[in-house]
Motif scaffolding. Structure first.
Motif, PDB file in Angstrom:
ATOM      1  N   GLY A  74      27.586 -16.869  59.367  1.00  0.00           N
ATOM      2  CA  GLY A  74      26.103 -17.267  59.270  1.00  0.00           C
ATOM      3  C   GLY A  74      25.564 -16.534  60.530  1.00  0.00           C
ATOM      4  O   GLY A  74      26.462 -15.674  61.066  1.00  0.00           O
TER       5      GLY A  74
ATOM      6  N   MET B  62      26.359 -10.152  60.402  1.00  0.00           N
ATOM      7  CA  MET B  62      26.957 -11.240  58.986  1.00  0.00           C
ATOM      8  C   MET B  62      28.290 -10.944  58.898  1.00  0.00           C
ATOM      9  O   MET B  62      28.729 -11.420  57.745  1.00  0.00           O
TER      10      MET B  62
ATOM     11  N   ALA C  18      23.409 -15.809  53.332  1.00  0.00           N
ATOM     12  CA  ALA C  18      23.733 -16.885  54.123  1.00  0.00           C
ATOM     13  C   ALA C  18      24.249 -18.242  53.390  1.00  0.00           C
ATOM     14  O   ALA C  18      24.995 -18.930  54.110  1.00  0.00           O
TER      15      ALA C  18
ATOM     16  N   ALA D 296      28.096 -17.938  52.861  1.00  0.00           N
ATOM     17  CA  ALA D 296      28.747 -17.596  54.288  1.00  0.00           C
ATOM     18  C   ALA D 296      29.449 -18.664  54.698  1.00  0.00           C
ATOM     19  O   ALA D 296      29.963 -19.598  54.100  1.00  0.00           O
TER      20      ALA D 296
ATOM     21  N   ARG E 225      23.188 -24.274  55.108  1.00  0.00           N
ATOM     22  CA  ARG E 225      24.621 -24.893  55.507  1.00  0.00           C
ATOM     23  C   ARG E 225      25.280 -24.333  54.288  1.00  0.00           C
ATOM     24  O   ARG E 225      25.051 -25.005  53.377  1.00  0.00           O
ATOM     25  N   PRO E 226      26.193 -23.406  54.280  1.00  0.00           N
ATOM     26  CA  PRO E 226      26.796 -23.135  53.211  1.00  0.00           C
ATOM     27  C   PRO E 226      27.508 -24.354  52.471  1.00  0.00           C
ATOM     28  O   PRO E 226      28.268 -25.174  53.200  1.00  0.00           O
TER      29      PRO E 226
ATOM     30  N   SER F 107      29.648 -20.124  57.756  1.00  0.00           N
ATOM     31  CA  SER F 107      29.106 -20.894  58.923  1.00  0.00           C
ATOM     32  C   SER F 107      27.529 -20.939  58.694  1.00  0.00           C
ATOM     33  O   SER F 107      26.952 -20.239  58.024  1.00  0.00           O
ATOM     34  N   PRO F 108      27.050 -21.874  59.149  1.00  0.00           N
ATOM     35  CA  PRO F 108      25.222 -22.216  58.903  1.00  0.00           C
ATOM     36  C   PRO F 108      24.711 -20.925  59.372  1.00  0.00           C
ATOM     37  O   PRO F 108      25.187 -20.146  60.331  1.00  0.00           O
ATOM     38  N   SER F 109      23.427 -20.809  58.981  1.00  0.00           N
ATOM     39  CA  SER F 109      22.527 -19.950  59.375  1.00  0.00           C
ATOM     40  C   SER F 109      21.019 -20.512  59.742  1.00  0.00           C
ATOM     41  O   SER F 109      20.712 -21.605  59.137  1.00  0.00           O
TER      42      SER F 109
END
Length: 454
Positions: A332, A311, A351, A354, A398-399, A356-358
């Protein structure tokens, strides 16, 4: 003036003014401490636990064993833990008066009453111990404990010859009518809702007349590292254990009856409780050192080295301990957390911050923990402006730009530390009932402030 109840009090989560640079001495592992207490109580001779965790869950375990006749002596008699924080260096450590506990086994007896609180280890590990007591042992706890699954342990013990009154609930409250011994032998259980069902039977099995053969019949088994921890600790006190990893059948564990040794054991730091401090380094682009991080361990928290590196951080085991450094960016991650589900709240918090998505998978069983952790994380992060959706077995994150607000904990220690992580990067986050962290991490607010140099 009436004081605000702890469960409704709001704690302003400190906002990081820059990169953290701190050494944090994390207290001992709850999982190791409570397993060690059970094994020492069932041993044939006294033993020592050094640097045990002194928290609500471990004190409940010690109190329950004392209620059944086990002697547990603390080296210091003070009733409260002490936190030492050097704000000049950003170094914090939490130590308790129970820096060493001497455990003196005795003939287990009833009648006794056990308060499990909301501790999974206490409510699941001790009914098998209670079957060895001479008399009834009643188990009760917090309201949430009534909702947590216990049927695997209850059904298995009945199959092994125990008499248990639970009024058909498969849950607390219940009474185990101990007969001083238990036949033991082969038993089938579905432990897909909690690996603690397996550990519970294995820990007491050396004292069963026939030992035990536990066969898991359900779907995937969560938190396998915790079963490996149980097996390693059993072997360390002289038990003979056959496992799938040692060439045995898949999903089958066998323990041979025999005497357990009293040992002198130093408890490892709780690596899962190191998570929020490592997350702080990742989120702020700073460095945190955790002393005494073991080179080899069965603790699930050790996987944080891999996950948090992916991460955006980097880590190294040195003479100082684990040195973890954030890069200034948080990425992410797509990860299966089935074996390390307890890390999910902290990973979800990171996350949410972050770039990007996780996707966090393999943790459907978290709906049955201290609270429904998947629903709680979704609700609380979204109420701060996040975009989290539940999946069948996890979370998709989704950040989004987050804002301040109240972060509810649901009497769940890992929800509280997750909220604190978000608060590092988001001003105005207030944690409801941060005192719930005392379940496994005494004096968390003081340690957190010490890390930040506050």
């Amino acid at each position: 003036m009436t004081a605000t109840p702890a469960h409704t009090a709001l704690w302003p989560a400190p906002h990081a003014r820059g990169a953290v640079d701190a050494t944090v001495h994390v207290p001992g592992s709850k999982s190791v401490t409570n397993r060690a207490l059970v094994l020492a109580a069932l041993a044939s001779e006294p033993g020592w636990l050094r640097r045990p965790l002194r928290s609500r869950d471990t004190l409940l375990m010690a109190g329950a064993l004392r209620a059944m006749g086990v002697g547990i002596e603390e080296t210091v008699s003070s009733n409260s833990a002490t936190t030492h924080v050097d704000s000049g260096t950003g170094t914090g450590t939490a130590t308790g008066p129970g820096e060493a506990w001497r455990v003196i086994p005795s003939t287990l007896h009833g009648p006794a009453t056990v308060d499990v609180g909301n501790a999974g280890t206490v409510m699941r590990f001790l009914p098998p111990v209670a079957t060895l007591a001479d008399g009834p042992v009643r188990f009760d706890g917090d309201p949430r404990s009534y909702e947590r699954p216990l049927h695997g342990v209850i059904d298995a013990l009945r199959a092994l010859g125990a008499r248990i009154d639970d009024e058909g609930r498969g849950a607390l409250p219940l009474t185990v009518h101990g007969g001083g011994a238990l036949d033991g032998g082969p038993v089938e259980i579905d432990a897909s809702s909690s690996s603690q069902f397996v550990s519970a039977l294995l820990l007491s099995a050396p004292r069963f007349n026939q030992g035990v053969e536990v066969r898991h019949t359900g779907s995937s088994l969560p938190s396998l590292p915790h079963i490996r921890m149980t097996v390693d600790m059993l072997r360390a006190v002289g038990a003979q254990v056959d496992t799938p990893e040692s060439g045995g059948e898949p999903n089958v564990w066998r323990v041979t009856p025999g005497a357990l040794l009293g040992r002198d054991l130093t408890i490892e730091p709780d690596l899962s409780n190191a998570q929020p401090f490592l997350a702080a380094a990742l989120v702020t682009g700073g460095t945190v050192v955790i002393p005494d991080w073991p080179e080899h361990t069965t603790q699930p928290g050790d996987r944080l080295r891999e996950i948090f590196t992916e991460m955006g951080g980097s880590c190294e085991l040195t003479e100082r301990g684990l040195e973890f450094t954030g890069s200034g960016a948080v990425h992410g991650i797509e990860v299966d957390l089935g074996e390390v589900g307890e890390l999910t709240p902290g990973i979800a918090a990171v996350a949410a911050l972050a770039d990007s998505p996780s996707t966090l998978r393999g943790v459907a069983h978290l709906r049955l923990h201290e609270t429904d952790r998947l629903a709680a994380l979704t609700k609380e992060i979204n109420e701060l402006g996040g975009d989290v959706t539940e999946t069948a077995d996890g979370l998709h994150i989704r950040p989004r730009p987050l804002h301040g607000g109240v972060f509810h904990t649901y009497d769940d220690h890992r929800m509280a530390t997750a909220g604190a992580i978000i608060g590092l990067a988001v001003e105005g986050v207030e944690i409801e009932n941060v005192a719930t962290t005392a379940k496994t991490l005494p004096d968390f607010p003081e340690l957190w402030a010490g890390m930040l140099g506050n």
